[in-house]
Design a protein around this motif. Structure first.
Motif, PDB file in Angstrom:
ATOM      1  N   UNK A  54       7.488  -5.705 -15.916  1.00 31.86           N
ATOM      2  CA  UNK A  54       6.732  -5.659 -14.668  1.00 31.86           C
ATOM      3  C   UNK A  54       5.289  -5.341 -15.018  1.00 31.86           C
ATOM      4  N   UNK A  55       4.363  -5.930 -14.279  1.00 30.77           N
ATOM      5  CA  UNK A  55       2.948  -5.615 -14.430  1.00 30.77           C
ATOM      6  C   UNK A  55       2.454  -5.178 -13.064  1.00 30.77           C
ATOM      7  N   UNK A  56       1.829  -4.014 -13.025  1.00 34.93           N
ATOM      8  CA  UNK A  56       1.299  -3.479 -11.783  1.00 34.93           C
ATOM      9  C   UNK A  56      -0.210  -3.355 -11.894  1.00 34.93           C
ATOM     10  N   UNK A  57      -0.915  -3.800 -10.864  1.00 36.64           N
ATOM     11  CA  UNK A  57      -2.363  -3.683 -10.786  1.00 36.64           C
ATOM     12  C   UNK A  57      -2.657  -2.854  -9.542  1.00 36.64           C
ATOM     13  N   UNK A  58      -3.517  -1.845  -9.695  1.00 34.41           N
ATOM     14  CA  UNK A  58      -3.833  -0.999  -8.564  1.00 34.41           C
ATOM     15  C   UNK A  58      -5.309  -0.651  -8.561  1.00 34.41           C
ATOM     16  N   UNK A 107       0.868  -1.171   0.000  1.00 39.66           N
ATOM     17  CA  UNK A 107       0.000   0.000   0.000  1.00 39.66           C
ATOM     18  C   UNK A 107       0.906   1.222   0.000  1.00 39.66           C
ATOM     19  N   UNK A 108       0.679   2.122  -0.966  1.00 39.42           N
ATOM     20  CA  UNK A 108       1.451   3.361  -1.035  1.00 39.42           C
ATOM     21  C   UNK A 108       1.140   4.248   0.166  1.00 39.42           C
ATOM     22  N   UNK A 129      -3.608   0.665  -2.684  1.00 42.63           N
ATOM     23  CA  UNK A 129      -3.021  -0.670  -2.730  1.00 42.63           C
ATOM     24  C   UNK A 129      -2.588  -1.025  -4.155  1.00 42.63           C
ATOM     25  N   UNK A 130      -1.549  -1.854  -4.255  1.00 41.17           N
ATOM     26  CA  UNK A 130      -1.124  -2.316  -5.574  1.00 41.17           C
ATOM     27  C   UNK A 130      -0.477  -3.684  -5.484  1.00 41.17           C
TER      28      UNK A 130
END
Length: 104
Positions: free
Chosen positions: A52-56, A36-37, A42-43
């Motif tokens: 890289x794959x980021x989901x947020x 969590x930033x 959240x990510x």
């Protein structure tokens, strides 16, 4: 046959449509993490040597929506299924190797 891990990236651009990008990791994921930033967003990150794959969650640190929760549950359920399939196939392979020996 010698199977080596790799990452596959594809992109399609069709007239009048939004571009579509696909990233496929074939055994090349080196890390998976969730955080969590500081902003409260959240990510989830899947990393490989190539991509890289980021989901947020939706929005710029806005509130987590019901749709965000639905997607997070889908990811959780899919990951649980993936884990169960990997464990089952690994157990089957290990059992087969023990029965047939190293020559199989």
């Amino acid at each position: 046959m010698n199977w080596r891990p790799y990452t596959h990236l594809s992109m399609s651009v069709d007239p009048g449509e939004r571009p579509r990008i696909g990233v496929s990791f074939y055994g090349s994921i080196t890390a998976a993490s969730a955080r969590v930033l500081e902003s409260g967003r959240p990510y989830l990150v899947l990393e490989s040597g190539e991509a890289d794959v980021t989901v947020s969650a939706t929005g710029a640190a806005g509130p987590v929506t019901a749709e965000d929760l639905d997607i997070a549950r889908q990811i959780f359920n899919a990951a649980a299924r993936y884990l169960a399939d990997c464990e089952r196939l690994h157990a089957d392979h290990t059992e087969h190797a023990q029965v047939t020996g190293p020559a199989a």
